[in-house]
Design a protein around this motif. Structure first.
Motif, mmCIF file in Angstrom:
data_model
loop_
_atom_site.group_PDB
_atom_site.id
_atom_site.type_symbol
_atom_site.label_atom_id
_atom_site.label_comp_id
_atom_site.label_asym_id
_atom_site.label_seq_id
_atom_site.Cartn_x
_atom_site.Cartn_y
_atom_site.Cartn_z
ATOM 1 N N SER A 90 31.322 42.676 92.713
ATOM 2 C CA SER A 90 31.126 44.045 93.195
ATOM 3 C C SER A 90 32.249 44.987 92.777
ATOM 4 N N SER A 91 33.397 44.413 92.386
ATOM 5 C CA SER A 91 34.519 45.261 91.965
ATOM 6 C C SER A 91 35.482 44.432 91.116
ATOM 7 N N GLU A 92 36.384 45.116 90.446
ATOM 8 C CA GLU A 92 37.414 44.438 89.670
ATOM 9 C C GLU A 92 38.305 43.610 90.602
#
Length: 179
Positions: A90-92
């Motif tokens: 969902s994100s880095e």
């Protein structure tokens, strides 16, 4: 039943696809280092056991998140393909967390040395190349020697002792329990 292979090695794990290793990109910020000795051992294990875990690749970045050692083992074995699992982070930050946690969680495990010695003794009686356990012969012998539980003779049960044990009776069911 057809056996799926990657680079001529049987694949026993779930995976999304089999890819050419030249398409894989190691994560440039991977903090885990893999000494040659580890890669050579991992390569032997993969060659013997087959692929039991795929290499995890991030859909977002395209980088390997888990399995840098498996990629190096594949390169060492000179195989052209490996199984991969594609993950949608969902994100880095989530990708980095998984990158770091993958090896850290294993480092936090604690080995039960007595159970390990028992299993190693069982393996010693088999035809298995014991190096495939990850322990060399010296470590193997030391663990078995230090933590093996010798067979013990237990005394016969003496029923006369049972009469000397204090008991309490349950007021509801009448069952007697030793105290």
């Amino acid at each position: 039943m057809n056996t799926i292979t990657a680079g001529g090695i049987a694949v026993h794990c779930s995976h999304d696809e089999i890819v050419d290793i030249s398409t894989l990109i190691p994560h440039p910020r991977n903090p885990h280092q893999h000494p040659d000795k580890q890669i050579q051992l991992l390569a032997r294990i993969i060659q013997y056991q087959g692929w039991r875990t795929p290499i995890t690749v991030s859909i977002q970045s395209g980088y390997i998140v888990r399995g840098h050692g498996r990629l190096l083992a594949a390169l060492y074995l000179d195989v052209g393909q490996v199984p991969i699992d594609c993950q949608n982070y969902s994100s880095e930050e989530d990708e980095y967390a998984d990158l770091i946690a993958d090896n850290r969680i294993a480092e936090l495990a604690v080995m039960d040395p007595t159970l390990l010695a028992e299993i190693l003794e069982d393996l010693q009686a088999s035809e298995l190349d014991l190096d495939l356990t990850g322990y060399n012969a010296e470590e193997f012998a030391d663990i078995v020697k230090q933590f093996s539980i010798p067979d013990q003779e237990f005394p016969e049960y003496d029923e006369s002792v049972a009469d000397t044990v204090k008991k309490v009776t349950c007021p509801q069911c009448g069952h007697e329990f030793p105290v």
